[in-house]
Write an enzyme that holds these catalytic residues in place. Structure first.
Site, PDB file in Angstrom:
ATOM      1  CE  LYS A 171      -1.517   2.836   2.029  1.00  0.00           C
ATOM      2  NZ  LYS A 171      -1.537   4.421   1.301  1.00  0.00           N
ATOM      3  CD  GLU A 174      -2.272   8.362   2.130  1.00  0.00           C
ATOM      4  OE1 GLU A 174      -2.053   7.609   1.713  1.00  0.00           O
ATOM      5  OE2 GLU A 174      -3.148   9.552   2.637  1.00  0.00           O
ATOM      6  NE  ARG A 175       0.870  13.117   1.974  1.00  0.00           N
ATOM      7  CZ  ARG A 175       1.356  14.219   3.269  1.00  0.00           C
ATOM      8  NH1 ARG A 175       1.774  15.588   3.046  1.00  0.00           N
ATOM      9  NH2 ARG A 175       1.947  13.083   4.086  1.00  0.00           N
ATOM     10  CB  CYS A 279      12.925   8.864   9.279  1.00  0.00           C
ATOM     11  SG  CYS A 279      13.780   7.862   8.817  1.00  0.00           S
TER      12      CYS A 279
HETATM   13  P1  NAD Z   1       1.993   9.485   7.714  1.00  0.00           P
HETATM   14  O1  NAD Z   1       2.817   8.617   8.853  1.00  0.00           O
HETATM   15  O2  NAD Z   1       0.630  10.201   6.923  1.00  0.00           O
HETATM   16  O3  NAD Z   1       1.294   8.125   6.297  1.00  0.00           O
HETATM   17  C1  NAD Z   1       2.182   7.241   5.816  1.00  0.00           C
HETATM   18  C2  NAD Z   1       0.912   5.851   5.678  1.00  0.00           C
HETATM   19  O4  NAD Z   1      -0.153   5.924   6.283  1.00  0.00           O
HETATM   20  C3  NAD Z   1       0.515   5.797   3.697  1.00  0.00           C
HETATM   21  O5  NAD Z   1       0.224   4.971   3.389  1.00  0.00           O
HETATM   22  C4  NAD Z   1      -1.521   6.904   5.437  1.00  0.00           C
HETATM   23  O6  NAD Z   1      -1.837   5.843   4.069  1.00  0.00           O
HETATM   24  C5  NAD Z   1      -1.493   6.245   6.413  1.00  0.00           C
HETATM   25  N1  NAD Z   1      -2.377   6.694   7.257  1.00  0.00           N
HETATM   26  C6  NAD Z   1      -1.926   8.109   6.738  1.00  0.00           C
HETATM   27  N2  NAD Z   1      -2.958   8.955   7.992  1.00  0.00           N
HETATM   28  C7  NAD Z   1      -3.892   7.332   8.481  1.00  0.00           C
HETATM   29  C8  NAD Z   1      -4.956   7.143   9.742  1.00  0.00           C
HETATM   30  N3  NAD Z   1      -5.076   7.830  10.449  1.00  0.00           N
HETATM   31  N4  NAD Z   1      -4.316   5.818   9.731  1.00  0.00           N
HETATM   32  C9  NAD Z   1      -3.918   4.404   8.926  1.00  0.00           C
HETATM   33  N5  NAD Z   1      -3.739   4.820   7.838  1.00  0.00           N
HETATM   34  C10 NAD Z   1      -2.714   6.673   7.507  1.00  0.00           C
HETATM   35  O7  NAD Z   1       3.255   9.711   7.151  1.00  0.00           O
HETATM   36  P2  NAD Z   1       3.523  10.692   6.385  1.00  0.00           P
HETATM   37  O8  NAD Z   1       3.510  12.186   6.190  1.00  0.00           O
HETATM   38  O9  NAD Z   1       3.554   9.556   4.950  1.00  0.00           O
HETATM   39  O10 NAD Z   1       5.504  10.443   6.204  1.00  0.00           O
HETATM   40  C11 NAD Z   1       6.151  10.968   6.717  1.00  0.00           C
HETATM   41  C12 NAD Z   1       6.590  10.641   8.320  1.00  0.00           C
HETATM   42  O11 NAD Z   1       7.059   9.224   7.880  1.00  0.00           O
HETATM   43  C13 NAD Z   1       7.444  11.070   9.785  1.00  0.00           C
HETATM   44  O12 NAD Z   1       6.650  11.238  10.256  1.00  0.00           O
HETATM   45  C14 NAD Z   1       8.413  10.161   9.072  1.00  0.00           C
HETATM   46  O13 NAD Z   1       9.859  10.397  10.121  1.00  0.00           O
HETATM   47  C15 NAD Z   1       8.278   8.422   9.147  1.00  0.00           C
HETATM   48  N6  NAD Z   1       8.972   7.835   8.291  1.00  0.00           N
HETATM   49  C16 NAD Z   1       9.956   7.450   9.356  1.00  0.00           C
HETATM   50  C17 NAD Z   1      11.153   6.364   8.641  1.00  0.00           C
HETATM   51  C18 NAD Z   1      11.494   5.236   9.439  1.00  0.00           C
HETATM   52  O14 NAD Z   1      11.961   5.028   8.960  1.00  0.00           O
HETATM   53  N7  NAD Z   1      11.756   5.475  10.874  1.00  0.00           N
HETATM   54  C19 NAD Z   1      11.544   6.360   7.478  1.00  0.00           C
HETATM   55  C20 NAD Z   1       9.751   7.659   6.473  1.00  0.00           C
HETATM   56  C21 NAD Z   1       9.111   8.473   6.899  1.00  0.00           C
END
Ligand code: NAD
Length: 485
Positions: A171, A174-175, A279
């Site tokens: 999955k 979506e962006r 991250c």
């Molecule tokens: P996000 O949490 O908004 O989205 C991640 C995924 O979760 C997406 O596929 C999205 O569709 C889904 N999602 C979003 N809201 C949801 C909800 N309420 N319920 C269920 N699913 C949901 O994160 P983002 O903005 O896409 O990415 C940025 C974040 O990811 C930052 O906090 C960054 O630090 C983190 N990140 C962490 C790592 C790591 O290795 N720890 C690596 C990359 C990014």
């Protein structure tokens, strides 16, 4: 309209809502992602479940052949993939190419699965009895990805999972779904059997359906901490294995014996690379001692002021836009609240950005940062450098360890003793010494600690074999009951 990939076919989503995919450098609409439903997730899982028995029985040396072919196809298409990343995410072409390279390394490492998933055997655990421990694929796994690495992050997971004999559902964010879709086309060209690898687009509804689905054995998640926690709890409650990687707040400490110019350059690159949307991005620079306090703010501010911001497709661009207007507004709000709390504005990255198309911010440098400020505690995920001071190395270690996050931290020094003390005492699970982005490579395992990681088995490298296989033991005794020998 964008389609799901189910059983080897691009298939229309049943979702009726959609999210716009926007080029963040221009604000132009590229396409629309359908917000998939539980029906879409179930169709993908059923395809993966049906493909599992034959894939499990395919010898591991044959299972990795499509991955060897994929590596060649990824190399041949690396520039096109990088361009696609820049278009949908905004990072510069050089950064995008680097992330494709990291994705290719995942495939290369997964090709070692015949050796990686070998078990153990011991003769005569009792007289005439032998015992063997083997690693067995488990069935259907899924991953849920964030927006910041469209090619690489899903590839932290599925190449290892399928090489180990599982089948898979991705999955994407979506962006930014378009790059991973192109990787899937290349995987099909490489000859992967239908149903082994599937894709469902969507947001919360699709994610919750994945976490609840009874035929999914385990979930790998990467994204923000609140969603990471939600996925960890709900998928575990449904009896699944979960590795859930969350947000971060990464500190960089500079001692006065550091090579100052290199430390300033490395720290700045860590903070503003990919417009701070990593991250592993550094955040607060904690300077210790007279030389660090005197030199680092000056060097960082000068270098930050010289960064050229623009469309990532242009070779003259050092830093691209952030992902959306909402993200830009959130970062601007954090900068303003930091100033209200007493931060000093050394470089104002807000200057002139409103006249630019898309969602640009220039690097902002803030001084006089103290631990209690919001901007010193929370993830910014944008190009904001924070400068702080501490009285001793131990005081900076306390600051780092008091953070609820534990992804990474870095020390700049020429002292081996200081480096050893720092590495030993800090809680983040990925530590850099004179390295700004200490991201483990594909053959090591990746993941933070505390609120940056929920679970116990990390991503890629050897840990992926633990996550994507069930270990089991068989004990054999063969009684001689004939006279044929
Ligand atoms: P996000 O949490 O908004 O989205 C991640 C995924 O979760 C997406 O596929 C999205 O569709 C889904 N999602 C979003 N809201 C949801 C909800 N309420 N319920 C269920 N699913 C949901 O994160 P983002 O903005 O896409 O990415 C940025 C974040 O990811 C930052 O906090 C960054 O630090 C983190 N990140 C962490 C790592 C790591 O290795 N720890 C690596 C990359 C990014």
């Amino acid at each position: 309209m964008i389609k799901n990939y189910i059983n080897g076919q691009w298939t229309a989503s049943t979702g009726t809502d959609h999210v716009d995919i926007i080029n963040p450098a221009t604000g132009e609409l590229i396409d629309q992602t359908p917000m998939g439903t539980a029906t879409d997730v179930d169709a993908a899982v059923q395809a993966a479940k049906a493909a599992f028995p034959a894939w499990r029985q395919t010898p591991v040396i044959d299972r990795v052949q499509p991955l060897f072919r994929l590596k060649t196809l990824l190399e041949a298409n690396a520039d096109d993939l990088a361009r696609q990343i820049t278009l949908e995410h905004g990072k510069t072409l050089a950064e995008a190419k680097g992330s494709v390279r990291r994705g290719i390394q995942m495939v290369e490492t997964a090709c070692a699965m015949p050796s990686m998933m070998m078990g153990d055997i011991l003769e005569d655990i009792a007289p005439g009895i032998d015992s063997q421990s083997i690693r067995r694929p488990m069935g259907v796994f899924a991953c849920i990805a964030p927006f910041n690495f469209p090619a690489m992050v899903p590839m932290w997971f599925w190449p290892f999972a399928i090489a180990a004999g599982n089948t898979f559902v991705v999955k994407p964010s979506e962006r930014v779904p378009l790059t991973q879709m192109r990787v899937f086309d290349l995987m099909a060209e490489a000859g992967l059997p239908d149903g082994v690898l599937n894709m469902v687009h969507g947001g919360k509804q699709a994610v919750d359906a994945i976490c609840a689905h009874p035929d999914i054995q385990g979930v790998s998640f990467v994204g923000s901490t609140p969603v990471a926690k939600h996925v960890y709890v709900s998928a575990a409650q449904a009896g699944k294995r979960v590795q859930s990687l969350g947000g971060a707040k990464n500190f960089m400490v500079v001692l006065s014996d550091a090579v100052m110019d290199k430390a300033a350059e490395t720290a700045l690159e860590s903070i503003i690379g990919c417009a701070g949307e990593r991250c592993m991005a550094g955040s607060v620079i904690i300077n210790i001692g007279d030389e660090a306090r005197r030199q680092i703010p000056e060097l960082v501010a000068a270098k930050a002021g010289a960064i050229r911001v623009g469309d990532g497709l242009s070779p003259d661009t050092d830093m691209g836009p952030v992902i959306s207007q909402a993200s830009k507004d959130r970062i601007l709000g954090m900068i303003q609240r930091a100033l209200d709390e007493g931060a000093e504005l050394l470089v104002d990255g807000r200057d002139g950005v409103d006249e630019m198309p898309g969602y640009f911010l220039k690097p902002t440098v803030l001084g006089n940062i103290r631990p209690e400020m919001e901007i010193a505690r929370e993830e910014v995920f944008g190009p904001v450098v924070m400068l702080a001071e501490a009285d001793s190395l131990d005081a900076s270690i306390d600051w780092i360890n008091n953070s609820p996050y534990g992804n990474t931290c870095t020390l700049f020094t020429t002292s081996g003793a200081a480096a050893r003390h720092f590495s030993y005492a800090v809680e983040p699970a990925m530590v850099g010494i004179n390295i700004g982005v200490p991201a483990p490579m594909a053959f090591f395992s990746f993941g933070g600690s505390k609120q940056s990681f929920f679970g116990d088995i990390r991503a890629h490298g050897r840990a992926s074999v633990d996550f994507y296989t069930q270990s089991m033991v068989t004990i054999h005794r063969w009684l001689k009951d004939s006279s044929i020998w």
